[in-house]
Design a protein around this motif. Structure first.
Motif, PDB file in Angstrom:
ATOM      1  N   ASN A   3     -46.797 -49.594 -28.509  1.00 13.70           N
ATOM      2  CA  ASN A   3     -46.987 -50.507 -29.620  1.00 13.70           C
ATOM      3  C   ASN A   3     -45.705 -51.278 -29.907  1.00 13.70           C
ATOM      4  OD1 ASN A   3     -49.397 -49.185 -29.713  1.00 13.70           O
ATOM      5  ND2 ASN A   3     -49.227 -48.497 -31.829  1.00 13.70           N
ATOM      6  N   LEU A  14     -49.549 -56.560 -42.046  1.00 11.76           N
ATOM      7  CA  LEU A  14     -50.057 -55.581 -41.096  1.00 11.76           C
ATOM      8  C   LEU A  14     -50.871 -54.550 -41.854  1.00 11.76           C
ATOM      9  CD1 LEU A  14     -47.266 -54.617 -38.518  1.00 11.76           C
ATOM     10  CD2 LEU A  14     -49.461 -55.712 -38.047  1.00 11.76           C
ATOM     11  N   LEU A  17     -55.421 -50.046 -38.607  1.00 11.48           N
ATOM     12  CA  LEU A  17     -56.629 -50.228 -37.825  1.00 11.48           C
ATOM     13  C   LEU A  17     -57.207 -48.881 -37.407  1.00 11.48           C
ATOM     14  CD1 LEU A  17     -58.591 -52.073 -36.219  1.00 11.48           C
ATOM     15  CD2 LEU A  17     -56.979 -51.907 -34.300  1.00 11.48           C
ATOM     16  N   LYS A  21     -52.440 -47.599 -34.687  1.00 10.70           N
ATOM     17  CA  LYS A  21     -52.727 -48.997 -34.374  1.00 10.70           C
ATOM     18  C   LYS A  21     -52.802 -49.833 -35.646  1.00 10.70           C
ATOM     19  CE  LYS A  21     -53.228 -47.816 -30.046  1.00 10.70           C
ATOM     20  NZ  LYS A  21     -52.154 -48.100 -29.065  1.00 10.70           N
ATOM     21  N   LYS A  22     -52.295 -51.077 -35.576  1.00 10.51           N
ATOM     22  CA  LYS A  22     -52.274 -51.981 -36.720  1.00 10.51           C
ATOM     23  C   LYS A  22     -52.993 -53.282 -36.375  1.00 10.51           C
ATOM     24  CE  LYS A  22     -49.561 -49.184 -39.057  1.00 10.51           C
ATOM     25  NZ  LYS A  22     -50.018 -48.472 -40.267  1.00 10.51           N
ATOM     26  N   ILE A  23     -53.453 -53.964 -37.406  1.00  7.24           N
ATOM     27  CA  ILE A  23     -54.116 -55.256 -37.218  1.00  7.24           C
ATOM     28  C   ILE A  23     -53.490 -56.271 -38.163  1.00  7.24           C
ATOM     29  CG2 ILE A  23     -55.963 -54.708 -38.876  1.00  7.24           C
ATOM     30  CD1 ILE A  23     -57.850 -56.357 -37.046  1.00  7.24           C
ATOM     31  N   ILE A  24     -53.315 -57.492 -37.670  1.00  3.76           N
ATOM     32  CA  ILE A  24     -52.728 -58.565 -38.470  1.00  3.76           C
ATOM     33  C   ILE A  24     -53.818 -59.215 -39.322  1.00  3.76           C
ATOM     34  CG2 ILE A  24     -51.491 -60.763 -38.413  1.00  3.76           C
ATOM     35  CD1 ILE A  24     -50.409 -59.922 -35.648  1.00  3.76           C
ATOM     36  N   SER A  58     -60.465 -61.706 -36.810  1.00  4.55           N
ATOM     37  CA  SER A  58     -59.151 -61.214 -36.388  1.00  4.55           C
ATOM     38  C   SER A  58     -59.249 -60.016 -35.450  1.00  4.55           C
ATOM     39  CB  SER A  58     -58.303 -60.854 -37.615  1.00  4.55           C
ATOM     40  OG  SER A  58     -58.974 -59.884 -38.410  1.00  4.55           O
ATOM     41  N   TYR A  63     -61.681 -54.190 -31.749  1.00  8.99           N
ATOM     42  CA  TYR A  63     -60.524 -53.324 -31.561  1.00  8.99           C
ATOM     43  C   TYR A  63     -60.775 -51.916 -32.106  1.00  8.99           C
ATOM     44  CZ  TYR A  63     -57.752 -57.443 -30.294  1.00  8.99           C
ATOM     45  OH  TYR A  63     -57.259 -58.576 -29.679  1.00  8.99           O
ATOM     46  N   THR A  91     -52.408 -59.302 -32.351  1.00  9.93           N
ATOM     47  CA  THR A  91     -52.760 -57.889 -32.548  1.00  9.93           C
ATOM     48  C   THR A  91     -52.968 -57.203 -31.200  1.00  9.93           C
ATOM     49  OG1 THR A  91     -53.735 -58.179 -34.750  1.00  9.93           O
ATOM     50  CG2 THR A  91     -54.547 -56.340 -33.444  1.00  9.93           C
ATOM     51  N   ARG A  92     -53.627 -57.897 -30.286  1.00  8.32           N
ATOM     52  CA  ARG A  92     -53.854 -57.354 -28.945  1.00  8.32           C
ATOM     53  C   ARG A  92     -52.529 -57.014 -28.264  1.00  8.32           C
ATOM     54  NH1 ARG A  92     -53.544 -58.508 -23.804  1.00  8.32           N
ATOM     55  NH2 ARG A  92     -52.537 -60.517 -24.227  1.00  8.32           N
ATOM     56  N   ASN A  95     -50.507 -54.026 -29.963  1.00  6.64           N
ATOM     57  CA  ASN A  95     -51.050 -52.686 -29.756  1.00  6.64           C
ATOM     58  C   ASN A  95     -51.153 -52.297 -28.282  1.00  6.64           C
ATOM     59  OD1 ASN A  95     -51.783 -51.657 -32.517  1.00  6.64           O
ATOM     60  ND2 ASN A  95     -52.933 -53.575 -32.546  1.00  6.64           N
TER      61      ASN A  95
END
Length: 230
Positions: A3, A14, A17, A21-24, A58, A63, A91-92, A95
């Motif tokens: 990551n 952020l 997820l 794992k994180k998502i913007i 997003s 994901y 994000t892809r 992570n």
């Protein structure tokens, strides 16, 4: 790939997820709701699935589903809004989701190279039919059928699914008759369904359906899911 901490743009944050794992997300644009998580949990992944996420935003549905189903082969996210597709792409990268790709394109414009490609399509589409009135356009198109209709989504899904491929989709509970009619008319047979209620014993407000291209009749009705976050 490990990551990485992504570079955030103005008004971006952020959010969690899955595990590490994180998502913007952007505080001023459309942000995902618990509906997206419910759909990613409802859909069932199979070994080496080739997965698409329609109306991906997003990227939360695709994901999160991939985090729950690490045995899938690939994931392609389709999102028409540049800003949301850009967040999904960053994000892809952050992570290390090397199995995934993001396509900034309208569903209606997806090329023939994707015909009969996917074994599973996930879709959290706009639910409402009316116009966006005084809403911010970028948010309104995520909620209302301004740029695409349910019928168009099902038509594209039919073309992009393999025979025997599945479509996992969520929508308003009061559109169940319309959804089933459109699916069956196009030869995508509903096989599993689950209502979502905001309270125990309450009236359902959403429905999730898994339908199979070329499937036989017969449907499994799951107990109503209770979404206490709403």
């Amino acid at each position: 790939m490990q990551n990485e901490t992504p570079k955030l743009l103005l008004d971006e944050v952020l959010e969690e997820l899955f595990e590490d794992k994180k998502i913007i997300q952007n505080k001023n644009l459309y942000r995902f709701t618990s509906d997206s998580i419910l759909l990613s949990r409802f859909a069932r992944g199979k070994l080496n699935d080739t997965v698409a996420d329609f109306c991906a935003g997003s990227g939360v549905v695709g994901y999160h589903f991939a985090c729950l189903n690490t045995h899938i082969k690939s994931l392609t996210l389709f999102e028409m809004q540049n800003s949301l597709a850009d967040m999904a792409e960053r994000t892809r990268i952050a992570n290390g989701f090397d199995f995934a790709e993001v396509k900034n394109i309208r569903l209606q414009d997806i090329g023939k190279e994707y015909d009969d490609k996917f074994s599973l399509i996930l879709c959290n589409p706009p639910y409402e039919k009316s116009g966006f009135d005084n809403e911010v356009y970028e948010k309104a198109v995520c909620r209302k059928e301004i740029t695409i209709t349910l019928q168009e989504i099902i038509e594209v899904a039919y073309k992009k699914l393999k025979f025997g491929g599945r479509l996992a989709i969520i929508n308003r509970a009061d559109r169940i008759a319309e959804m089933f009619y459109l699916l069956k008319k196009r030869g995508i047979e509903p096989k599993r369904m689950q209502f979502i209620s905001g309270t125990q014993g309450g009236k359902p407000y959403l429905i999730m359906v898994e339908a199979v291209k070329g499937g036989k009749e017969g449907i499994e009705i799951l107990p109503t899911a209770v979404n206490l976050r709403n």
